[in-house]
Scaffold this motif. Sequence first.
Motif, PDB file in Angstrom:
ATOM      1  N   TYR A 167      52.418  36.689  46.968  1.00 38.14           N
ATOM      2  CA  TYR A 167      50.974  36.905  47.113  1.00 38.14           C
ATOM      3  C   TYR A 167      50.787  38.162  47.941  1.00 38.14           C
ATOM      4  O   TYR A 167      51.248  38.236  49.081  1.00 38.14           O
ATOM      5  N   ILE A 168      50.122  39.156  47.355  1.00 39.35           N
ATOM      6  CA  ILE A 168      49.923  40.415  48.061  1.00 39.35           C
ATOM      7  C   ILE A 168      48.457  40.600  48.442  1.00 39.35           C
ATOM      8  O   ILE A 168      47.558  40.186  47.710  1.00 39.35           O
ATOM      9  N   GLY A 169      48.267  41.185  49.603  1.00 40.10           N
ATOM     10  CA  GLY A 169      46.927  41.535  50.057  1.00 40.10           C
ATOM     11  C   GLY A 169      47.049  42.558  51.167  1.00 40.10           C
ATOM     12  O   GLY A 169      48.115  42.743  51.739  1.00 40.10           O
ATOM     13  N   VAL A 217      56.377  34.551  49.428  1.00 39.53           N
ATOM     14  CA  VAL A 217      56.475  35.886  50.006  1.00 39.53           C
ATOM     15  C   VAL A 217      55.052  36.420  50.124  1.00 39.53           C
ATOM     16  O   VAL A 217      54.300  36.430  49.145  1.00 39.53           O
ATOM     17  N   LEU A 218      54.686  36.821  51.332  1.00 35.39           N
ATOM     18  CA  LEU A 218      53.372  37.409  51.579  1.00 35.39           C
ATOM     19  C   LEU A 218      53.560  38.915  51.686  1.00 35.39           C
ATOM     20  O   LEU A 218      54.155  39.406  52.647  1.00 35.39           O
ATOM     21  N   GLY A 219      53.110  39.630  50.675  1.00 39.45           N
ATOM     22  CA  GLY A 219      53.241  41.075  50.664  1.00 39.45           C
ATOM     23  C   GLY A 219      52.095  41.720  51.432  1.00 39.45           C
ATOM     24  O   GLY A 219      50.936  41.499  51.105  1.00 39.45           O
ATOM     25  N   ARG A 231      49.426  42.542  61.252  1.00 41.15           N
ATOM     26  CA  ARG A 231      49.083  41.662  60.131  1.00 41.15           C
ATOM     27  C   ARG A 231      50.180  40.623  59.902  1.00 41.15           C
ATOM     28  O   ARG A 231      49.893  39.475  59.557  1.00 41.15           O
ATOM     29  N   ILE A 232      51.431  41.014  60.110  1.00 47.40           N
ATOM     30  CA  ILE A 232      52.523  40.039  60.014  1.00 47.40           C
ATOM     31  C   ILE A 232      52.331  38.945  61.059  1.00 47.40           C
ATOM     32  O   ILE A 232      52.504  37.757  60.769  1.00 47.40           O
ATOM     33  N   MET A 233      51.943  39.331  62.273  1.00 48.04           N
ATOM     34  CA  MET A 233      51.669  38.325  63.316  1.00 48.04           C
ATOM     35  C   MET A 233      50.555  37.382  62.870  1.00 48.04           C
ATOM     36  O   MET A 233      50.666  36.153  63.018  1.00 48.04           O
ATOM     37  N   MET A 234      49.466  37.936  62.341  1.00 46.53           N
ATOM     38  CA  MET A 234      48.341  37.111  61.889  1.00 46.53           C
ATOM     39  C   MET A 234      48.789  36.097  60.848  1.00 46.53           C
ATOM     40  O   MET A 234      48.503  34.902  60.958  1.00 46.53           O
ATOM     41  N   LEU A 235      49.472  36.599  59.824  1.00 47.72           N
ATOM     42  CA  LEU A 235      49.916  35.741  58.728  1.00 47.72           C
ATOM     43  C   LEU A 235      50.894  34.673  59.197  1.00 47.72           C
ATOM     44  O   LEU A 235      50.745  33.489  58.881  1.00 47.72           O
ATOM     45  N   MET A 240      61.168  45.750  47.372  1.00 45.75           N
ATOM     46  CA  MET A 240      60.867  45.528  48.787  1.00 45.75           C
ATOM     47  C   MET A 240      60.825  44.050  49.163  1.00 45.75           C
ATOM     48  O   MET A 240      60.719  43.713  50.335  1.00 45.75           O
ATOM     49  N   SER A 241      60.900  43.179  48.182  1.00 43.53           N
ATOM     50  CA  SER A 241      60.661  41.757  48.388  1.00 43.53           C
ATOM     51  C   SER A 241      61.876  40.924  47.987  1.00 43.53           C
ATOM     52  O   SER A 241      62.642  41.320  47.115  1.00 43.53           O
ATOM     53  N   PRO A 242      62.014  39.734  48.596  1.00 43.70           N
ATOM     54  CA  PRO A 242      62.971  38.789  48.022  1.00 43.70           C
ATOM     55  C   PRO A 242      62.545  38.470  46.578  1.00 43.70           C
ATOM     56  O   PRO A 242      61.358  38.601  46.241  1.00 43.70           O
ATOM     57  N   HIS A 243      63.480  38.046  45.747  1.00 48.76           N
ATOM     58  CA  HIS A 243      63.151  37.680  44.366  1.00 48.76           C
ATOM     59  C   HIS A 243      62.044  36.623  44.371  1.00 48.76           C
ATOM     60  O   HIS A 243      62.034  35.723  45.209  1.00 48.76           O
TER      61      HIS A 243
END
Length: 172
Positions: A6-8, A32-34, A53-57, A89-92
């Motif tokens: 999920y990207i945002g 995975v949160l992109g 934003r990583i902290m928030m998520l 850039m992401s895990p599968h």
Amino acid sequence: MTRGFYIGRFQPYHNGHHTMVERIAEDVDELVLGIGSAGDSHSTRNPFTAGERIMMLTKAVQEFDLTTYAVPIEDLERNSVWVSHVQSMSPHFDVAYSNNPLVVQLFRESGVDIRQSPMFNREVLEGTSVRERMIDDEDWESLVPDAVVEVVEEINGIERIQMVSEDDSNGA
């Protein structure tokens, strides 16, 4: 095991995003949160850094029984290769989630299973309106998870967005 993506931009992560993650959690074992536009910060449109934003998520999604990974995704100005950039850039992941028409189209064209979800109170739960409320000293806290309020307070985020939103043109 199924892993979703999920990207945002999450500028900031708000209750609309949170409801989406809650729904996605019913379908997948891991998510995975992109963090989109990861290189952008300190502007009215993108006031928070990727790390913030990583902290928030990370703090906000702890309430879900779901393994999550937050991954910064730098902007790429070439839509034709954007999905392969995200995948590098992401895990599968097995399935992607988005309501952004361009993102949906790009994943579809790349053969990635893409799912959409209804928007949640979109007229209020939208990053622009949350940021405008922050700038105008109006209630924004009710639109985000408590964990996000804590992070914004910790980083003096309101002061930052108010400062970067000021117009220095002196009416010119």
